[in-house]
Enzyme design. Structure first.
Site, PDB file in Angstrom:
ATOM      1  N   ARG A  59       0.653  -1.363   0.013  1.00 19.84           N
ATOM      2  CA  ARG A  59      -0.041   0.084  -0.104  1.00 19.84           C
ATOM      3  C   ARG A  59       0.847   1.164  -0.109  1.00 19.84           C
ATOM      4  O   ARG A  59       2.109   1.232   0.423  1.00 19.84           O
ATOM      5  CB  ARG A  59      -0.844  -0.054   1.320  1.00 19.84           C
ATOM      6  CG  ARG A  59      -1.837  -1.214   1.295  1.00 19.84           C
ATOM      7  CD  ARG A  59      -2.533  -1.480   2.605  1.00 19.84           C
ATOM      8  NE  ARG A  59      -3.209  -2.727   2.777  1.00 19.84           N
ATOM      9  CZ  ARG A  59      -2.731  -3.728   3.029  1.00 19.84           C
ATOM     10  NH1 ARG A  59      -1.334  -3.984   3.108  1.00 19.84           N
ATOM     11  NH2 ARG A  59      -3.596  -4.854   2.997  1.00 19.84           N
ATOM     12  N   HIS A  95      -4.003   2.954  -5.292  1.00 16.40           N
ATOM     13  CA  HIS A  95      -4.339   1.783  -5.173  1.00 16.40           C
ATOM     14  C   HIS A  95      -4.298   0.960  -6.580  1.00 16.40           C
ATOM     15  O   HIS A  95      -4.364  -0.443  -6.598  1.00 16.40           O
ATOM     16  CB  HIS A  95      -5.883   1.236  -4.478  1.00 16.40           C
ATOM     17  CG  HIS A  95      -5.923   0.137  -3.699  1.00 16.40           C
ATOM     18  ND1 HIS A  95      -5.523   0.090  -2.710  1.00 16.40           N
ATOM     19  CD2 HIS A  95      -7.024  -0.691  -3.763  1.00 16.40           C
ATOM     20  CE1 HIS A  95      -5.721  -1.000  -1.986  1.00 16.40           C
ATOM     21  NE2 HIS A  95      -6.893  -1.679  -2.744  1.00 16.40           N
ATOM     22  N   ARG A 127      -1.756  -2.391  -6.641  1.00 20.54           N
ATOM     23  CA  ARG A 127      -2.291  -3.503  -6.028  1.00 20.54           C
ATOM     24  C   ARG A 127      -3.433  -4.366  -6.984  1.00 20.54           C
ATOM     25  O   ARG A 127      -3.351  -5.600  -7.030  1.00 20.54           O
ATOM     26  CB  ARG A 127      -2.850  -3.263  -4.899  1.00 20.54           C
ATOM     27  CG  ARG A 127      -1.805  -3.022  -3.718  1.00 20.54           C
ATOM     28  CD  ARG A 127      -2.267  -2.228  -2.499  1.00 20.54           C
ATOM     29  NE  ARG A 127      -3.106  -3.054  -1.696  1.00 20.54           N
ATOM     30  CZ  ARG A 127      -2.858  -4.358  -1.132  1.00 20.54           C
ATOM     31  NH1 ARG A 127      -1.740  -4.620  -0.914  1.00 20.54           N
ATOM     32  NH2 ARG A 127      -3.936  -4.911  -0.242  1.00 20.54           N
ATOM     33  N   TRP A 175      -3.574  -9.715   2.066  1.00 22.69           N
ATOM     34  CA  TRP A 175      -5.111  -9.411   2.246  1.00 22.69           C
ATOM     35  C   TRP A 175      -5.630 -10.669   2.882  1.00 22.69           C
ATOM     36  O   TRP A 175      -4.907 -11.451   2.955  1.00 22.69           O
ATOM     37  CB  TRP A 175      -5.839  -9.675   0.818  1.00 22.69           C
ATOM     38  CG  TRP A 175      -5.641  -8.453   0.011  1.00 22.69           C
ATOM     39  CD1 TRP A 175      -6.394  -7.431   0.011  1.00 22.69           C
ATOM     40  CD2 TRP A 175      -5.062  -8.480  -1.370  1.00 22.69           C
ATOM     41  NE1 TRP A 175      -6.252  -6.255  -0.832  1.00 22.69           N
ATOM     42  CE2 TRP A 175      -5.167  -7.083  -1.827  1.00 22.69           C
ATOM     43  CE3 TRP A 175      -4.438  -9.335  -2.254  1.00 22.69           C
ATOM     44  CZ2 TRP A 175      -4.854  -6.602  -3.066  1.00 22.69           C
ATOM     45  CZ3 TRP A 175      -3.890  -8.718  -3.465  1.00 22.69           C
ATOM     46  CH2 TRP A 175      -4.015  -7.384  -3.731  1.00 22.69           C
TER      47      TRP A 175
END
Length: 347
Positions: A171, A289, A292, A315
């Site tokens: 992130r 984002h 990702r 995750w």
């Protein structure tokens, strides 16, 4: 200390008449480091919005009754909030009550039905979950061809950042925290990054991320050209002065806005031609984002398992990954395979 660290939940309440409750809130504030900065900022935002609503409508915010929470959530729906945003408000209000040692108001069937009603209405009316536009490996290679030999440090930094972001699935807040001392090399020269912690992985052992040959080369180019290679305490992705010199930042990492600007410049350089339809009025270009999402999509397209993708992106829930790769997975479903096989046999 950031602004989010200096504002307390108790200060967001107009009056806390119960001294025991006030004491529990103070204890909650003292332990704020148990939560991420983003969670804390969201909590304060929810408290301001909900507190203002309660005061305007003569309702109680803390403690909050189930009927008040129900009406508040329906109020949010009436103002056009997305169902995901409303769910976040409900969850954070519950979190505040638990940490104040109060019964969470969302445990009531009254609130359960309200949330179900809100979600159902949103789906029927065509609401769809927002998703960042994927930044794919082909996009990275397109930028690499343009920026790899640049004389501008900012472009070398942006390219190195995007390589690391895509290769690690970290992130943007996690990327911003990386320091030069976190870089080590294996015998063949490739870079290993020592990630202290992530949003979903907080443990003393940390996390290790390896870079491939090309990403190692691009990060090395940036560190050498910027002079940061000899500054172990500096953040890897430091700011660049207009005179084409890198600043040695040891106190504050790049801001979220500065990192988002990297994605904006990348979009301007290598984004697809033509107008992009807005996604929930937010996603008209690459955002923080996007790497990702793009990496997850590319892994799915190469038939890596959901478990492998989850591990790479740290995750916790497979549902999160499935939202990102649903378009890829749709073409590998059982019925698609059945019909394709039938057509081949028929021919």
């Amino acid at each position: 200390m950031t602004k989010s660290n200096t504002v307390s939940p108790s200060s967001s309440l107009a009056v806390v008449p119960d001294e025991d409750l006030a004491a529990r809130l103070r204890e909650f504030v003292q332990d704020r480091e148990a939560f991420s900065d983003n969670t804390w900022r969201q909590l304060l935002s929810v408290m301001r919005i909900c507190g203002a609503w309660a005061q305007k409508n003569g309702r109680s915010f803390l403690p909050m009754s189930s009927s008040c929470l129900r009406d508040y959530l329906l109020y949010l729906q009436s103002t056009g909030r997305a169902s995901s945003t409303i769910s976040t408000h409900a969850a954070l209000i519950s979190m505040l009550h638990r940490n104040a040692d109060l019964n969470p108001p969302n445990s009531s069937p009254l609130v359960f039905r309200a949330v179900k009603r809100i979600n159902r209405t949103a789906v029927v009316q065509g609401e769809r979950a927002g998703q960042a536009i994927p930044f794919r490996i082909r996009d990275l290679m397109k930028l690499d061809a343009v920026w790899a030999e640049s004389v501008y440090l900012r472009e070398l930094r942006d390219l190195a950042f995007l390589h690391v972001a895509y290769a690690t699935l970290l992130r943007i807040s996690e990327l911003g925290r990386l320091r030069v001392r976190d870089v080590t090399r294996v015998a063949d020269g490739r870079i290993i990054l020592d990630i202290a912690w992530t949003k979903t992985l907080v443990q003393t052992g940390g996390l290790i991320k390896a870079l491939g040959d090309l990403s190692t080369t691009r990060l090395t180019q940036w560190l050498m050209a910027s002079g940061l290679a000899s500054e172990p305490d500096a953040f890897i992705f430091s700011s660049v002065h207009r005179t084409n010199k890198a600043r040695v930042n040891t106190e504050n990492p790049l801001t979220t806005r500065a990192i988002e600007d990297i994605f904006k410049r990348a979009w301007q350089e290598a984004g697809p031609d033509g107008e992009i339809a807005g996604n929930k009025n937010r996603y008209r270009g690459w955002t923080g984002h996007s790497t990702r999402v793009g990496a997850a999509v590319d892994m799915a397209a190469k038939n890596y398992s959901t478990a492998q993708i989850m591990q790479e992106g740290t995750w916790k829930k497979p549902e999160t990954v499935m939202r990102y790769i649903r378009h890829v997975e749709a073409h590998s479903g059982a019925m698609v395979d059945l019909m394709t096989t039938y057509n081949i046999l028929s021919d």
